[in-house]
Design a protein around this motif. Structure first.
Motif, PDB file in Angstrom:
ATOM      1  N   TYR A   1       5.878  -1.863 -14.221  1.00 59.56           N
ATOM      2  CA  TYR A   1       5.682  -0.689 -14.114  1.00 59.56           C
ATOM      3  C   TYR A   1       6.642  -0.057 -12.906  1.00 59.56           C
ATOM      4  CZ  TYR A   1       1.405  -1.294 -16.642  1.00 59.56           C
ATOM      5  OH  TYR A   1       0.841  -1.873 -17.823  1.00 59.56           O
ATOM      6  N   PHE A   2       6.889   1.251 -12.879  1.00 59.92           N
ATOM      7  CA  PHE A   2       7.506   2.206 -12.142  1.00 59.92           C
ATOM      8  C   PHE A   2       6.367   2.942 -11.494  1.00 59.92           C
ATOM      9  CE2 PHE A   2       9.503   5.125  -9.788  1.00 59.92           C
ATOM     10  CZ  PHE A   2      10.654   4.811  -8.996  1.00 59.92           C
ATOM     11  N   VAL A   3       5.896   2.704 -10.186  1.00 61.46           N
ATOM     12  CA  VAL A   3       4.843   3.516  -9.704  1.00 61.46           C
ATOM     13  C   VAL A   3       4.842   4.478  -8.422  1.00 61.46           C
ATOM     14  CG1 VAL A   3       2.311   2.664  -8.666  1.00 61.46           C
ATOM     15  CG2 VAL A   3       3.446   1.182 -10.378  1.00 61.46           C
ATOM     16  N   THR A   4       4.061   5.412  -8.411  1.00 54.48           N
ATOM     17  CA  THR A   4       4.425   6.327  -7.426  1.00 54.48           C
ATOM     18  C   THR A   4       2.866   6.766  -7.094  1.00 54.48           C
ATOM     19  OG1 THR A   4       4.590   8.264  -9.036  1.00 54.48           O
ATOM     20  CG2 THR A   4       6.752   7.228  -8.113  1.00 54.48           C
ATOM     21  N   PRO A   5       2.631   7.236  -5.795  1.00 52.70           N
ATOM     22  CA  PRO A   5       1.464   7.865  -5.316  1.00 52.70           C
ATOM     23  C   PRO A   5       0.761   8.751  -6.373  1.00 52.70           C
ATOM     24  CG  PRO A   5       2.952   7.382  -3.589  1.00 52.70           C
ATOM     25  CD  PRO A   5       3.825   7.275  -4.574  1.00 52.70           C
ATOM     26  N   SER A   6       1.726   9.793  -6.609  1.00 50.84           N
ATOM     27  CA  SER A   6       1.216  10.821  -7.613  1.00 50.84           C
ATOM     28  C   SER A   6       2.468  11.625  -8.310  1.00 50.84           C
ATOM     29  CB  SER A   6       0.398  11.940  -6.946  1.00 50.84           C
ATOM     30  OG  SER A   6       1.309  12.674  -5.947  1.00 50.84           O
ATOM     31  N   ASN A   7       2.089  12.096  -9.336  1.00 52.00           N
ATOM     32  CA  ASN A   7       3.112  13.077  -9.933  1.00 52.00           C
ATOM     33  C   ASN A   7       3.761  14.123  -9.124  1.00 52.00           C
ATOM     34  OD1 ASN A   7       3.401  12.059 -12.698  1.00 52.00           O
ATOM     35  ND2 ASN A   7       1.473  13.353 -13.345  1.00 52.00           N
ATOM     36  N   LYS A   8       3.103  14.519  -8.063  1.00 50.87           N
ATOM     37  CA  LYS A   8       3.487  15.615  -7.353  1.00 50.87           C
ATOM     38  C   LYS A   8       4.543  15.149  -6.433  1.00 50.87           C
ATOM     39  CE  LYS A   8      -0.409  18.661  -7.363  1.00 50.87           C
ATOM     40  NZ  LYS A   8      -1.547  18.870  -6.401  1.00 50.87           N
ATOM     41  N   ALA A   9       4.625  13.749  -6.141  1.00 53.28           N
ATOM     42  CA  ALA A   9       5.369  13.024  -5.210  1.00 53.28           C
ATOM     43  C   ALA A   9       6.611  12.674  -5.781  1.00 53.28           C
ATOM     44  CB  ALA A   9       4.649  11.707  -4.461  1.00 53.28           C
TER      45      ALA A   9
ATOM     46  N   PHE B   1       5.299   4.460   1.198  1.00 54.82           N
ATOM     47  CA  PHE B   1       6.378   4.100   0.020  1.00 54.82           C
ATOM     48  C   PHE B   1       6.652   5.419  -0.958  1.00 54.82           C
ATOM     49  CE2 PHE B   1       5.744  -0.249   1.414  1.00 54.82           C
ATOM     50  CZ  PHE B   1       7.074  -0.360   1.500  1.00 54.82           C
ATOM     51  N   ASP B   2       7.616   5.705  -1.051  1.00 53.61           N
ATOM     52  CA  ASP B   2       7.944   6.559  -2.237  1.00 53.61           C
ATOM     53  C   ASP B   2       7.565   6.142  -3.589  1.00 53.61           C
ATOM     54  OD1 ASP B   2       8.967   9.119  -0.767  1.00 53.61           O
ATOM     55  OD2 ASP B   2      10.421   7.397  -0.334  1.00 53.61           O
ATOM     56  N   ALA B   3       7.842   4.911  -3.869  1.00 53.53           N
ATOM     57  CA  ALA B   3       7.631   4.210  -5.335  1.00 53.53           C
ATOM     58  C   ALA B   3       7.742   2.773  -5.292  1.00 53.53           C
ATOM     59  CB  ALA B   3       8.827   4.658  -6.284  1.00 53.53           C
TER      60      ALA B   3
ATOM     61  N   ASP C   1       0.951  -1.173  -0.058  1.00 51.02           N
ATOM     62  CA  ASP C   1       0.014   0.062  -0.124  1.00 51.02           C
ATOM     63  C   ASP C   1       0.868   1.166   0.013  1.00 51.02           C
ATOM     64  OD1 ASP C   1      -1.784   2.268   0.724  1.00 51.02           O
ATOM     65  OD2 ASP C   1      -2.607   1.003   2.257  1.00 51.02           O
ATOM     66  N   LEU C   2       1.203   1.876  -1.040  1.00 54.02           N
ATOM     67  CA  LEU C   2       2.120   2.761  -1.270  1.00 54.02           C
ATOM     68  C   LEU C   2       1.941   3.999  -0.457  1.00 54.02           C
ATOM     69  CD1 LEU C   2       3.190   1.369  -3.535  1.00 54.02           C
ATOM     70  CD2 LEU C   2       3.370   3.241  -4.880  1.00 54.02           C
ATOM     71  N   ILE C   3       0.543   4.444  -0.329  1.00 54.46           N
ATOM     72  CA  ILE C   3       0.011   5.563   0.394  1.00 54.46           C
ATOM     73  C   ILE C   3       0.098   5.196   1.883  1.00 54.46           C
ATOM     74  CG2 ILE C   3      -1.888   7.345   0.489  1.00 54.46           C
ATOM     75  CD1 ILE C   3      -2.187   6.977  -2.464  1.00 54.46           C
TER      76      ILE C   3
ATOM     77  N   SER D   1      -5.431   5.521  -8.193  1.00 53.34           N
ATOM     78  CA  SER D   1      -4.887   7.103  -8.019  1.00 53.34           C
ATOM     79  C   SER D   1      -3.495   7.079  -8.179  1.00 53.34           C
ATOM     80  CB  SER D   1      -5.427   7.395  -6.458  1.00 53.34           C
ATOM     81  OG  SER D   1      -4.902   6.505  -5.745  1.00 53.34           O
ATOM     82  N   LEU D   2      -3.066   5.797  -8.392  1.00 53.46           N
ATOM     83  CA  LEU D   2      -1.472   5.665  -8.607  1.00 53.46           C
ATOM     84  C   LEU D   2      -0.760   6.130  -9.879  1.00 53.46           C
ATOM     85  CD1 LEU D   2      -0.832   2.119  -6.981  1.00 53.46           C
ATOM     86  CD2 LEU D   2      -0.566   4.537  -5.774  1.00 53.46           C
ATOM     87  N   VAL D   3       0.066   6.693  -9.925  1.00 53.29           N
ATOM     88  CA  VAL D   3       0.714   7.100 -11.382  1.00 53.29           C
ATOM     89  C   VAL D   3       1.778   5.966 -11.753  1.00 53.29           C
ATOM     90  CG1 VAL D   3       2.187   8.897 -12.710  1.00 53.29           C
ATOM     91  CG2 VAL D   3       0.592   9.495 -11.115  1.00 53.29           C
ATOM     92  N   ALA D   4       1.585   5.448 -12.874  1.00 52.57           N
ATOM     93  CA  ALA D   4       2.451   4.222 -13.373  1.00 52.57           C
ATOM     94  C   ALA D   4       3.074   4.408 -14.505  1.00 52.57           C
ATOM     95  CB  ALA D   4       1.632   2.845 -13.361  1.00 52.57           C
TER      96      ALA D   4
END
Length: 307
Positions: free
Chosen positions: A273-281, A142-144, A136-138, A155-158
Motif C-alpha cells: 500500500y501507499f499510505v498517507t495520513p489523510s487525503n488532505k495531506a 511522515f508524509d507517506a 507512526d505517520l502522524i 485514520s490512514l488513507v491507503a
C-alpha cells in the motif's frame, strides 16, 4: 476587541468600493448580499466610522471611506496574489517528502527506483526511512509510507498497489536431503527460521486451498533474525526452511534457488500500500511520489509467478 485585523471585513469593503454596489461585490466573491452587508457593518462598528453613504438609489464612499479604500484594495490584491502563489506552488511537485518503507523491500525495490524519480521531479527531495516496524505517520511527521500489511480500519488513507502473497520456501538441496512436507504439521520435524521483529513468538497460519482446513504452526529452528537478509544465507545453503513475502521470494523462485513448498496451503495474504495520513495531506509532491511508485511497483519483478 480582537487585536487581529478584520481581514474579511476589509476585503469585502474593498470589493464593494471597487464594484460600487453590495450586490455586484457579493456576486464577484460568490457570497450572499447579506454576508457582505454584515461584514461591512461589523467593520464600521469596529472602526467607529461610516464607510458608505447609502440611499435607495445610490451608494457612495464617505470621506472616511475614501481614506481607507485604497489601503483595503491594496490589502485585497496582496492577499489574492498570495493565494495565487500558494495555489500554484501546491500544484507543482516540489519540496521534501518524508517517506517510510520496509527495510528489505525498500532496499531492494524502492531505493533503486529513486534515480528515475529524481530525473522526472528534480524539485522533489526524499527523506527515506527504512525499517520493519510500522512508522507512526502522524506522530513522527511522515508524509507517506509504503507498507506491506493486512490493512485494518484506521485514520490512514491507503491505496493498494498490489496483493502480496507469502511462501514457505526451501532450497532444492534441502528438499532432496530432508524431503517435502505435505502438511503444515510436518514442519515440526524441520528447521524453520523466523523473524524476531514479529514479536516474541512467530506463528505461521495456514489455510488449505481445497478443503479450507486451518492450521497454525510455531516455527522452531537454529536462527531467528530481525531481517530477511539474516535468514536467507542459511536457507540458500540448504540448512533450513523459512517463510518469505513475495517480494523476497520471487527472484530466488525464478532462478530455482528456492522452491515453494506446501503449495496446497496459503498463508494470510496482505498487500503493498501507499499510505498517507489523510487525503488532505496529499500535496502535489506526495501525489507525484504515489503515482510514480504505483506505476512502477504494480507489475514489477518482485511479483512471483503463480504457484
Amino acid at each position: 476587541m480582537s487585536k487581529l485585523p478584520d481581514f474579511e471585513g476589509l476585503a469585502m469593503f474593498a470589493k464593494v468600493a471597487e464594484e460600487g454596489s453590495f450586490a455586484a461585490a457579493a456576486a464577484a466573491m460568490g457570497v450572499s448580499v447579506a454576508t457582505v452587508s454584515r461584514a461591512v457593518a461589523r467593520l464600521e462598528e469596529r472602526l467607529g466610522g461610516r464607510l458608505f453613504n447609502r440611499t435607495s438609489r445610490r451608494l457612495s464612499l464617505t470621506d472616511y471611506g475614501h481614506s481607507l479604500a485604497e489601503r483595503a484594495e491594496t490589502m485585497f490584491a496582496v492577499a489574492s496574489e498570495a493565494e495565487d502563489f500558494a495555489r500554484e506552488a501546491s500544484s507543482r511537485p516540489r519540496g521534501l517528502v518524508k517517506l517510510a518503507a520496509p527495510l528489505s523491500f525498500g532496499s531492494r525495490w524502492v531505493a533503486p527506483l529513486l534515480p528515475e524519480f529524481f530525473q522526472l521531479y528534480p524539485d522533489i527531495s526524499v527523506e527515506l526511512h527504512l525499517g520493519d516496524s510500522h512508522a507512526d505517520l502522524i506522530g513522527e511527521g511522515f508524509d507517506a509510507a509504503l507498507r506491506i500489511a493486512i490493512m485494518e480500519d484506521s485514520s490512514l488513507v491507503a491505496r493498494l498497489i498490489a496483493p502480496v502473497r507469502r511462501f514457505v520456501v526451501a532450497s532444492p538441496a534441502y528438499l532432496s536431503r530432508y524431503g517435502y512436507p505435505r502438511h503444515p504439521h510436518e514442519l515440526g520435524a524441520h528447521q524453520c527460521l523466523s523473524y524476531t521483529s514479529r514479536g516474541k513468538q512467530d506463528v505461521w497460519r495456514f489455510a488449505n486451498i481445497k478443503t479450507g482446513e486451518e492450521c497454525a504452526v510455531t516455527p522452531t529452528g537454529m536462527l531467528r533474525g530481525t531481517s530477511l537478509e539474516a535468514l536467507l544465507p542459511v536457507v540458500l545453503a540448504g540448512i533450513a526452511v523459512t517463510e518469505l513475502p513475495e517480494f523476497a521470494a520471487a527472484p530466488f523462485l525464478r532462478e530455482s534457488q528456492l522452491e515453494a513448498i506446501l503449495t496446497d496451503w496459503r498463508l494470510p495474504e496482505g498487500g503493498l500500500y501507499f499510505v498517507t495520513p489523510s487525503n488532505k495531506a496529499r500535496t502535489a509532491k506526495v501525489r507525484a511520489l504515489a503515482d510514480f511508485f504505483i506505476s512502477k511497483l504494480t507489475d514489477a519483478e518482485w511479483r512471483a509467478e503463480s504457484t
